[in-house]
Design an enzyme around this catalytic site. Structure first.
Site, PDB file in Angstrom:
ATOM      1  N   CYS A 100      16.635 -16.599 -37.735  1.00 33.57           N
ATOM      2  CA  CYS A 100      16.031 -17.423 -36.684  1.00 33.57           C
ATOM      3  C   CYS A 100      17.085 -18.395 -36.153  1.00 33.57           C
ATOM      4  O   CYS A 100      17.734 -19.088 -36.918  1.00 33.57           O
ATOM      5  CB  CYS A 100      14.862 -18.181 -37.290  1.00 33.57           C
ATOM      6  SG  CYS A 100      14.237 -19.503 -36.253  1.00 33.57           S
ATOM      7  N   GLU A 259      13.459 -25.212 -41.991  1.00 33.71           N
ATOM      8  CA  GLU A 259      12.308 -25.999 -41.559  1.00 33.71           C
ATOM      9  C   GLU A 259      12.277 -27.357 -42.248  1.00 33.71           C
ATOM     10  O   GLU A 259      12.736 -27.510 -43.380  1.00 33.71           O
ATOM     11  CB  GLU A 259      10.995 -25.247 -41.854  1.00 33.71           C
ATOM     12  CG  GLU A 259      10.593 -24.258 -40.776  1.00 33.71           C
ATOM     13  CD  GLU A 259      11.426 -22.992 -40.727  1.00 33.71           C
ATOM     14  OE1 GLU A 259      11.946 -22.577 -41.782  1.00 33.71           O
ATOM     15  OE2 GLU A 259      11.565 -22.411 -39.630  1.00 33.71           O
ATOM     16  N   TYR A 298       8.204 -13.011 -30.669  1.00 31.34           N
ATOM     17  CA  TYR A 298       8.373 -12.392 -31.983  1.00 31.34           C
ATOM     18  C   TYR A 298       8.710 -10.901 -31.931  1.00 31.34           C
ATOM     19  O   TYR A 298       9.282 -10.353 -32.865  1.00 31.34           O
ATOM     20  CB  TYR A 298       7.135 -12.664 -32.853  1.00 31.34           C
ATOM     21  CG  TYR A 298       7.286 -13.943 -33.649  1.00 31.34           C
ATOM     22  CD1 TYR A 298       7.643 -15.130 -33.016  1.00 31.34           C
ATOM     23  CD2 TYR A 298       7.122 -13.962 -35.029  1.00 31.34           C
ATOM     24  CE1 TYR A 298       7.816 -16.296 -33.743  1.00 31.34           C
ATOM     25  CE2 TYR A 298       7.293 -15.115 -35.763  1.00 31.34           C
ATOM     26  CZ  TYR A 298       7.635 -16.286 -35.125  1.00 31.34           C
ATOM     27  OH  TYR A 298       7.814 -17.437 -35.840  1.00 31.34           O
ATOM     28  N   CYS A 301      12.934 -11.581 -31.145  1.00 29.22           N
ATOM     29  CA  CYS A 301      13.849 -12.066 -32.186  1.00 29.22           C
ATOM     30  C   CYS A 301      13.704 -11.243 -33.461  1.00 29.22           C
ATOM     31  O   CYS A 301      14.694 -10.865 -34.079  1.00 29.22           O
ATOM     32  CB  CYS A 301      13.637 -13.552 -32.457  1.00 29.22           C
ATOM     33  SG  CYS A 301      12.084 -13.976 -33.259  1.00 29.22           S
ATOM     34  N   GLU A 445       7.907 -16.343 -42.964  1.00 30.03           N
ATOM     35  CA  GLU A 445       8.097 -16.804 -41.585  1.00 30.03           C
ATOM     36  C   GLU A 445       7.487 -15.809 -40.599  1.00 30.03           C
ATOM     37  O   GLU A 445       6.848 -16.190 -39.631  1.00 30.03           O
ATOM     38  CB  GLU A 445       9.593 -16.987 -41.317  1.00 30.03           C
ATOM     39  CG  GLU A 445       9.927 -18.047 -40.287  1.00 30.03           C
ATOM     40  CD  GLU A 445       9.568 -17.663 -38.877  1.00 30.03           C
ATOM     41  OE1 GLU A 445       9.654 -16.469 -38.552  1.00 30.03           O
ATOM     42  OE2 GLU A 445       9.196 -18.544 -38.083  1.00 30.03           O
TER      43      GLU A 445
END
Ligand code: SF4
Ligand code: FE
Length: 484
Positions: A100, A259, A298, A301, A445
């Site tokens: 990510c 995160e 989504y 990526c 994720e």
């Protein structure tokens, strides 16, 4: 201080001074701390592609506000082509980083806020849109990274924001002053927070009139007084203490986005950075639009990640002599099929985009929800197939220190080898990459990022136009179109 390259970006982070805790200690420099540096490098790739002739067309755009060349990550989609270019850009970035790269959250927040502030002003005669455009022009001109901050802690989930025993469970305005507001609360799971420049705070759910203090959109610098972050732990993160270690699997980039919890302890926000103050009837819209944009990503990526995983598995089968098995080819074919299916839905929800009254383009929300929902299944299936093809050795591999050890290293080399001529190290490295991309935090994720599967099912049911479908059925069955 316009950021023009990945080096500029990394340098710019050393000029910010956010308060970040990790494992009970302060992180002094996110660009060098092993826990965060990998995420910095992944985000830096979004800057690097803007000057790469091969990808420039995807990575940059022309600002409709200033006419200047800007990063696509700060752009407001002006047409369907913009939406499709975003999808293509995200897939390339997924392929280049295998993880990510975080910058889409702010991108999607910007796009949702743009159209919603426009509509709020039309309804209420407020001036949020003008304020937002000013702030956005600053973001575009400086080429800053923005973290879109939506998810509140939520406390007792059976109660709404205004009925919690602790009123801070949803971020709220605690005071309105002459020159601004004071906000308090927290945002959880904030991808890219520790290496962004600005935080775009948005409400987390639809709200009613009792929640006026919770209906707030505003922009806050990451190092504003009162902001504290706590960086989350990830599976196998201690392996990263030595970034060059082969055991890491993906030494340059993180396993997932990186995160953090962002805590807002009575943070002052001047009015020119406040883009919603109490307009509860627009909270649903901002969540709905942000979520749709983010869910559309989504199939892009994550498809990039699946491309890497498919390549890793193919290579591993080649170097361990299993590549020609018909079941191997069949499983690889299935991995490709699933990846391309996800990509198709990202392209489809973009191709069916539509203009909001502000001129900003939205994706087709039904297809965006279907796209993300399929990721929560297909990515897991792709990971399952990869694990199947890789074999059990990825779970039991000795570490790099064993490989380097004089006594047992030769045994590791000998007994973890594959076909002749390929160094055992290569088989170990690719095995570790597959391990990093199929386990732990990476898969969580895919399941919960951009909203848990149930959130997509709610939207899919709501947008399913069942009334119209019933009509179609009744017409064909020659049943009169009564109310029931
Ligand atoms: Fe962007 Fe994908 Fe990361 Fe979300 S999960 S921020 S869409 S790269
Ligand atoms: Fe995400």
């Amino acid at each position: 201080m316009k950021i023009n390259s990945s080096a500029d970006y990394i340098n710019s982070l050393t000029k910010c001074s956010p308060i970040i805790y990790y494992k009970g200690k302060k992180i002094e420099d996110v660009t060098t701390n092993p826990a965060t540096a990998v995420h910095v490098r992944a985000a830096a790739m979004t800057y690097a592609l803007a000057s790469d002739p091969e990808y420039m067309d995807l990575a940059i755009a022309t600002s409709h506000l200033s006419g200047r060349t800007i990063s696509r990550f700060t752009h407001v989609h002006q047409n369907i082509e913009d939406l499709i270019k975003k999808v293509k850009l995200l897939r390339v970035l997924g392929q280049k980083t295998g993880t990510c790269f975080q910058r889409c959250v702010g991108f999607d927040g910007i796009n949702a806020t743009y159209s919603v502030t426009y509509e709020m002003d039309k309804k209420y005669g407020t001036s949020y849109f003008e304020r937002f455009k000013k702030w956005l022009t600053y973001i575009q001109d400086e080429n800053l990274m923005v973290v879109g901050a939506m998810t509140d802690p939520k406390g007792d989930r059976s109660k709404g924001p205004a009925n919690q025993s602790d009123p801070d469970q949803y971020l709220r305005i605690v005071e309105r002053l002459k020159d601004g507001i004071i906000i308090r609360g927290a945002k959880l799971h904030m991808t890219g927070a520790v290496n962004s420049h600005e935080i775009l705070v948005m409400p987390t759910t639809a709200m009613d009139e009792t929640c006026k203090d919770y209906a707030v959109i505003c922009a806050v610098p990451v190092d504003a007084p009162g902001v504290t972050m706590i960086f989350g732990r990830q599976a196998n993160d201690s392996r990263r203490d030595n970034q060059e270690d082969m055991d890491v699997g993906k030494p340059s980039f993180g396993v997932v986005g990186g995160e953090a919890v962002i805590i807002f302890e009575d943070v002052f926000v001047p009015w020119e950075r406040v883009f919603m103050d109490g307009e509860t009837d627009f909270c649903g819209d901002i969540v709905y639009r942000f979520a749709a944009h983010h869910r559309a990503n989504y199939g892009a990526c994550k498809t990039g990640l699946m491309d890497v995983l498919t390549g890793a598995v193919c290579y591993l089968t080649q170097i361990q002599g299993t590549a020609n098995g018909s079941h191997v080819k069949d499983k690889v074919t299935e991995m490709i099929h699933l990846s391309e299916t996800l990509y198709s839905s990202s392209i489809a929800c973009s191709a069916e985009g539509w203009p909001t009254s502000s001129g900003a383009f939205m994706v087709n929300t039904m297809l965006a929800n279907v796209c993300k929902h399929n990721v929560t299944r297909f990515h897991f299936e792709v990971a399952r197939l990869a694990t199947d093809l890789a074999g059990g050795f990825i779970a039991t591999l000795p570490g790099e220190a064993d490989l380097a050890n004089k006594e047992v290293g030769p045994f590791v080399k000998k007994y973890f080898s594959g076909v002749d001529g390929i160094p055992t190290e290569d088989r170990i490295k690719i095995g570790r990459l597959i391990e990093a991309m199929t386990g732990g935090t990476a898969m969580v994720e895919s399941m919960h990022g951009a909203g848990s599967p149930q959130a997509q099912r709610i939207m899919i049911f709501r947008e399913g136009r069942l009334g119209q479908k019933i009509k179609l059925a009744k017409t064909l069955a020659r049943i009169s179109q009564r109310d029931k």
